[in-house]
Design an enzyme around this catalytic site. Structure first.
Site, PDB file in Angstrom:
ATOM      1  N   PHE A  29       0.858  -1.189   0.000  1.00  0.00           N
ATOM      2  CA  PHE A  29       0.000   0.000   0.000  1.00  0.00           C
ATOM      3  C   PHE A  29       0.889   1.232   0.000  1.00  0.00           C
ATOM      4  CE2 PHE A  29      -2.799   3.252   1.767  1.00  0.00           C
ATOM      5  CZ  PHE A  29      -3.852   3.130   0.882  1.00  0.00           C
ATOM      6  N   ASP A  36       2.849  -4.902   8.530  1.00  0.00           N
ATOM      7  CA  ASP A  36       1.637  -4.086   8.474  1.00  0.00           C
ATOM      8  C   ASP A  36       0.456  -5.050   8.408  1.00  0.00           C
ATOM      9  OD1 ASP A  36      -0.573  -2.546   7.786  1.00  0.00           O
ATOM     10  OD2 ASP A  36       0.536  -1.271   6.386  1.00  0.00           O
ATOM     11  N   TYR A  78     -10.044   0.621  10.863  1.00  0.00           N
ATOM     12  CA  TYR A  78     -11.326   0.859  10.180  1.00  0.00           C
ATOM     13  C   TYR A  78     -11.659  -0.153   9.094  1.00  0.00           C
ATOM     14  CZ  TYR A  78      -8.280   3.626   7.017  1.00  0.00           C
ATOM     15  OH  TYR A  78      -7.278   4.055   6.182  1.00  0.00           O
ATOM     16  N   LYS A  79     -10.840  -1.193   8.969  1.00  0.00           N
ATOM     17  CA  LYS A  79     -11.142  -2.224   7.980  1.00  0.00           C
ATOM     18  C   LYS A  79     -11.858  -3.373   8.694  1.00  0.00           C
ATOM     19  CE  LYS A  79      -7.144  -0.812   5.197  1.00  0.00           C
ATOM     20  NZ  LYS A  79      -7.850  -0.197   4.068  1.00  0.00           N
ATOM     21  N   ARG A 125     -12.051  -5.687  -6.726  1.00  0.00           N
ATOM     22  CA  ARG A 125     -11.642  -6.176  -5.411  1.00  0.00           C
ATOM     23  C   ARG A 125     -12.863  -6.430  -4.527  1.00  0.00           C
ATOM     24  NH1 ARG A 125      -7.858  -3.016  -1.060  1.00  0.00           N
ATOM     25  NH2 ARG A 125      -9.730  -1.740  -0.989  1.00  0.00           N
TER      26      ARG A 125
END
Lengths: 432, 432
Positions: free
Chosen positions: B129, B199, B224-225, B391
């Protein structure tokens, strides 16, 4: 001496009195700690409910675009800009004051040293809020610079020389309420070839600030004090446009990228202040901040920051007058500047011997009576120079003149009856 | 081929099905984007209301102590620790993933270089990312290090040598869903004398993680995922206890100080992970995060992360089976690892020629039908190697087997009828 009746008249004639209706104030409380955590605006709950239920709960990921989440740091930034003399597009809401200071001090050091490599000194005040000094200490290490702390305002002038890279000052001192002359100090530092960073933690929403008028270089500030943004609300950061595009700030997160949704592996900073955004903003806290900022902007039609400042000075002058007249014989001393031009929107008191150690208990006794101020410890080794402080903030949006009168009356009672000596007010463990 | 009736049976027999009741899911939506923003837990609104109305509104500044605000980053950290194989007191919630990565990568570089000054390379994946790469780029500049990006997992082994300081990997790749072997890769990097940062943005709450079992050095992750903390929820940071007390992290804010309320001008880092806290935490967003974490912990009595992983694999296997059988002839290709052990809780698809450019429009058409996935652009110059990606994330807490069936049926219809060609689905401007 000003009477309670006088105070009632002052409140009735106060052109800003309607602004108090913007807040949910707990009954029976006189809240003189808005310089630590501002009170709850009435609009906040509904707005946060909307963010949670509709924007997050129903619209989910779409809300980054459709609810304007992505633009909110800049939108609120533009609102705060109106309070601190900055232009639109020059200020964003992001992260914490500490982190924003890291960004701007890093940039300022790089700019200063690019222009004059020999400049290796950061100057600040030993009495500055500690997080500012901790961040400066960290960056001084990284940049081979040195943090020089002055012990009095008068010492600053002597540091404005060819070694100085950055002067980093909190405009209104958190401990004493001393308010610096931003314009004069900025001009003096510039004349010495240095840059100036202003921490507006105790200024934004409390006193008129004119960053562009003062020709300041960088500024940071806090969202949860006079801006009423809620506990730990995001902070803000401003860079003068002449600096905003120079250098990366080191916290180069994806939302400070020129095109974050192209997901490129190389960092290209966004133009202007947006490069000072780092990661994904905490949206619930950010939305609440906007409601808080709006409570201050609501004064714009009533004279704005100038009117707020006029009332703030009237409140602090009254508090000093009453505290000295009513409590001076009981040991109360003024620990803030007497000149209102050199004072922010707070007043600090200390206690003379034999009460020099009683400050913590006095504050606890006041809190038990519903008068919320706070205590800031002095230096135990030299209490005569750095006394324990009883700190009282006066937010003109919701504090009135009768509140001031009542607060002093409570202080008088606490001291006169020695109520503070009750065991439940004694200091135990950590102090916040 | 698995039928809808089969899926209904799978849902009825799903031992985790009751966990879905923890969420307010919008009607008519199949939400396959929990890897970008998790859904709203039912408990969140009430909890945030309580923080706003009672803790902030009524108790004001006192709540830093009486409502446990000050302890919340560690309390939630201990909860997350249970999900990622860390011990109590080892993990805190703070700031954003980007900022936490800055903290741990800075610490890791200093540790690596203190032990072996010649180690000057940070290795990561070009497909990591981007914010991770941007932060690494910034720190590489500061530390005189070099960021080396590999283009495939196989290339990593060749970088594990005496130049390597830090291997920095996102366990589950955001683009492809590739899941690294944390234990093997950590051991290989350690054997080469380097440190490893993981990560866990797409791991925490999605796949079992055993940081201590893998002997990892540092980790960061996202709130927040899969942790359902809400938009921009605070992130988390972990340091192995053997490293936590070594060096400052450079973002030395006051709440990482050993005694923040002594307000001393010199920084003394708190022992352990608490020094990785920086400024005042955004309390509304932090409180919401706890509700999200609790939705994952609710699985502990039902088999915990192992059971969630089992269901996640079953969901993604089903999605792949149906997508290939139903839509393979229409150009749909699997762009995630076929081996479920090497796949996170997401499945990425690409489209073969002549539809290789249609991905964006297909996702928009699916969203219009209530199937929320997202689009990640490929490399226009070499779409055969880095194709546009459709995705889909599968959060086993709230996604069922019939949802998977319906999602594939919608995909089939969008492709079969060429619904994606409708002008309102064409790409315009910025993509998020």
């Amino acid at each position: 001496m000003t009477t309670l009746q006088d105070c009632d008249v002052l409140d009735q004639e106060d052109p800003l009195r309607e602004l108090r209706q913007q807040f949910d104030l707990p009954p029976g409380v006189i809240y003189l700690d808005g310089n630590s955590l501002g009170v709850l605006p009435r609009a906040t709950l509904g707005r946060v409910q909307e963010v949670i239920q509709r924007e997050w709960g129903q619209d989910l990921i779409k809300s980054w675009n459709t609810a304007g989440w992505m633009e909110l740091p800049g939108k609120i930034g533009d609102k705060i800009a109106r309070l601190v003399g900055a232009g639109p597009g020059e200020l964003v809401v992001a992260d914490s004051t500490s982190l924003n200071l890291y960004k701007v001090l890093s940039a300022a050091l790089r700019i200063a040293q690019a222009d004059a490599p020999a400049r290796k000194v950061i100057v600040s005040e030993r009495s500055n809020f500690p997080t500012d000094l901790y961040i400066a200490e960290s960056l001084a290490r990284q940049h081979g610079a040195r943090l020089h702390l002055v012990d009095s305002v008068d010492e600053i002038a002597g540091t404005l020389n060819a070694d100085l890279a950055v002067l980093m000052i909190t405009e209104v001192n958190y401990r004493t309420g001393y308010k610096h002359d931003m314009k004069a100090l900025t001009a003096a530092a510039h004349a010495a070839g240095a840059l100036v960073i202003w921490d507006l933690a105790h200024s934004a929403g409390a006193v008129p600030v004119d960053l562009k008028g003062a020709d300041a270089d960088f500024a940071v500030g806090c969202g949860y004090k006079y801006l009423n943004g809620g506990p730990g609300a995001p902070a803000f950061v401003w860079a003068h446009p002449r600096h905003a595009d120079r250098f990366w700030q080191p916290l180069s997160g994806w939302l400070g990228h020129a095109a974050p949704f192209q997901f490129t592996p190389d960092y290209q900073p966004a133009p202007g202040i947006k490069r000072y955004i780092c990661g994904t903003p905490a949206m619930l806290s950010t939305a609440a901040l906007e409601c808080g900022v709006d409570t201050v902007l609501a004064a714009e039609g009533l004279g704005g920051m100038a009117a707020l400042r006029k009332k703030s000075i009237a409140l602090t002058e009254l508090f000093i007058e009453l505290a000295e007249e009513r409590c001076g014989a009981l040991g109360v001393r003024l620990a803030s500047p007497r000149n209102p031009e050199r004072r922010g929107s707070q007043v600090c008191l200390s206690l003379a011997a034999p009460l020099q150690h009683a400050g913590y208990a006095v504050i606890q006794a006041l809190i038990a009576r519903g008068v919320i101020g706070d205590f800031r410890a002095g230096d135990p080794a030299r209490l005569d120079e750095v006394p324990h402080i009883l700190r009282f903030g006066f937010t003109p949006l919701y504090i009135g003149f009768a509140d001031v009168y009542a607060a002093v009356e409570h202080l008088y009672q606490v001291l006169k009856t020695e109520e503070w000596q009750r065991p439940e007010f004694a200091r135990q463990g950590a102090v916040t």
